[in-house]
Design a protein around this motif. Sequence first.
Motif, PDB file in Angstrom:
ATOM      1  N   TYR B  31       0.825  -1.194   0.000  1.00 25.69           N
ATOM      2  CA  TYR B  31       0.000   0.000   0.000  1.00 25.69           C
ATOM      3  C   TYR B  31       0.866   1.254   0.000  1.00 25.69           C
ATOM      4  O   TYR B  31       1.830   1.363   0.761  1.00 25.69           O
ATOM      5  N   TYR B  33       0.299   5.779  -0.373  1.00 24.35           N
ATOM      6  CA  TYR B  33      -0.724   6.822  -0.276  1.00 24.35           C
ATOM      7  C   TYR B  33      -0.107   8.204  -0.504  1.00 24.35           C
ATOM      8  O   TYR B  33       1.062   8.423  -0.212  1.00 24.35           O
ATOM      9  N   TYR B  35      -1.101  12.177   0.677  1.00 22.50           N
ATOM     10  CA  TYR B  35      -1.951  13.053   1.462  1.00 22.50           C
ATOM     11  C   TYR B  35      -1.495  14.492   1.253  1.00 22.50           C
ATOM     12  O   TYR B  35      -0.336  14.750   0.971  1.00 22.50           O
ATOM     13  N   PHE B  90       2.376  14.658   1.825  1.00 21.52           N
ATOM     14  CA  PHE B  90       3.013  13.518   2.477  1.00 21.52           C
ATOM     15  C   PHE B  90       2.699  12.239   1.709  1.00 21.52           C
ATOM     16  O   PHE B  90       1.563  11.978   1.353  1.00 21.52           O
ATOM     17  N   THR B  97      -0.796  -6.805   8.962  1.00 23.62           N
ATOM     18  CA  THR B  97      -2.190  -7.048   9.330  1.00 23.62           C
ATOM     19  C   THR B  97      -2.966  -5.754   9.548  1.00 23.62           C
ATOM     20  O   THR B  97      -4.081  -5.601   9.070  1.00 23.62           O
ATOM     21  N   PHE B  98      -2.375  -4.828  10.285  1.00 28.67           N
ATOM     22  CA  PHE B  98      -3.087  -3.601  10.602  1.00 28.67           C
ATOM     23  C   PHE B  98      -2.621  -2.431   9.759  1.00 28.67           C
ATOM     24  O   PHE B  98      -3.027  -1.303   9.970  1.00 28.67           O
ATOM     25  N   ARG B  99      -1.752  -2.726   8.822  1.00 25.11           N
ATOM     26  CA  ARG B  99      -1.329  -1.732   7.842  1.00 25.11           C
ATOM     27  C   ARG B  99      -0.917  -0.428   8.502  1.00 25.11           C
ATOM     28  O   ARG B  99      -1.389   0.646   8.126  1.00 25.11           O
ATOM     29  N   GLU B 100      -0.024  -0.508   9.490  1.00 28.65           N
ATOM     30  CA  GLU B 100       0.547   0.682  10.099  1.00 28.65           C
ATOM     31  C   GLU B 100       1.225   1.502   9.021  1.00 28.65           C
ATOM     32  O   GLU B 100       2.024   0.991   8.226  1.00 28.65           O
ATOM     33  N   GLN B 101       0.924   2.777   8.974  1.00 24.07           N
ATOM     34  CA  GLN B 101       1.476   3.640   7.938  1.00 24.07           C
ATOM     35  C   GLN B 101       2.799   4.256   8.366  1.00 24.07           C
ATOM     36  O   GLN B 101       2.952   4.692   9.504  1.00 24.07           O
ATOM     37  N   PHE B 103       5.253   7.333   7.171  1.00 24.98           N
ATOM     38  CA  PHE B 103       5.173   8.545   6.373  1.00 24.98           C
ATOM     39  C   PHE B 103       6.556   9.046   5.971  1.00 24.98           C
ATOM     40  O   PHE B 103       7.533   8.877   6.699  1.00 24.98           O
ATOM     41  N   GLY B 104       6.596   9.701   4.803  1.00 25.86           N
ATOM     42  CA  GLY B 104       7.794  10.393   4.381  1.00 25.86           C
ATOM     43  C   GLY B 104       7.900  11.755   5.057  1.00 25.86           C
ATOM     44  O   GLY B 104       6.991  12.159   5.780  1.00 25.86           O
TER      45      GLY B 104
END
Lengths: 116, 112
Positions: B31, B33, B35, B90, B97-101, B103-104
């Motif tokens: 994943y 993203y 933002y 960002f 499992t919990f898709r902890e994000q 960030f850059g």
Amino acid sequence: KNQVEQSPQSLIILEGKNCTLQCNYTVSPFSNLRWYKQDTGRGPVSLTIMTFSENTKSNGRYTATLDADTKQSSLHITASQLSDSASYICVVSDMYSGGGADGLTFGKGTHLIIQP
Amino acid sequence: NAGVTQTPKFRILKIGQSMTLQCTQDMNHNYMYWYRQDPGMGLKLIYYSVGAGITDKGEVPNGYNVSRSTTEDFPLRLELAAPSQTSVYFCASSSGTFREQFFGPGTRLTVL
């Protein structure tokens, strides 16, 4: 519509004092709740991730609590330090996405300032 | 392990110009993203991707385009820049499992 509300919007406390930040959500069905710390000019960094079955989780001086019945979470900071000055963001994930982008609801954050 | 890297860190554009914000992650996350964060506001999702070749719109996609040709890279394209696109952007990636994000560091963009 899923919503995450954080309070207070901003908070100023003296170094060494404790504080508690609040997060109320209406996300359903609930999967997990995350607290992030965002220093000024930097990207958010994860502090804790809590699932439905967890009531309390600690990360050093940070302790997060979760009440899934009332849909409330809090982040307690003990013995605050100047480096705790930051924005704290609550993010809630719904069960269908398991954390995928379309299932994440962000709060606007609490801006915390620690004064010496 | 650099995590999520973004370039450039700062950029000033004139109205109508175009540019690409670069994002790379070395954690083999599926994943990714994009933002944007306006002053004093929360993060708003622009686009996201669940894997190479797959992208989808977020909350505020107008004026932006993305592509995902590799697992590592997720560039964001701004066409015909407008003052309303002045913001901090960002990039993030997640897996597990919990898709902890993760960030850059962000790209601060000003459109004049």
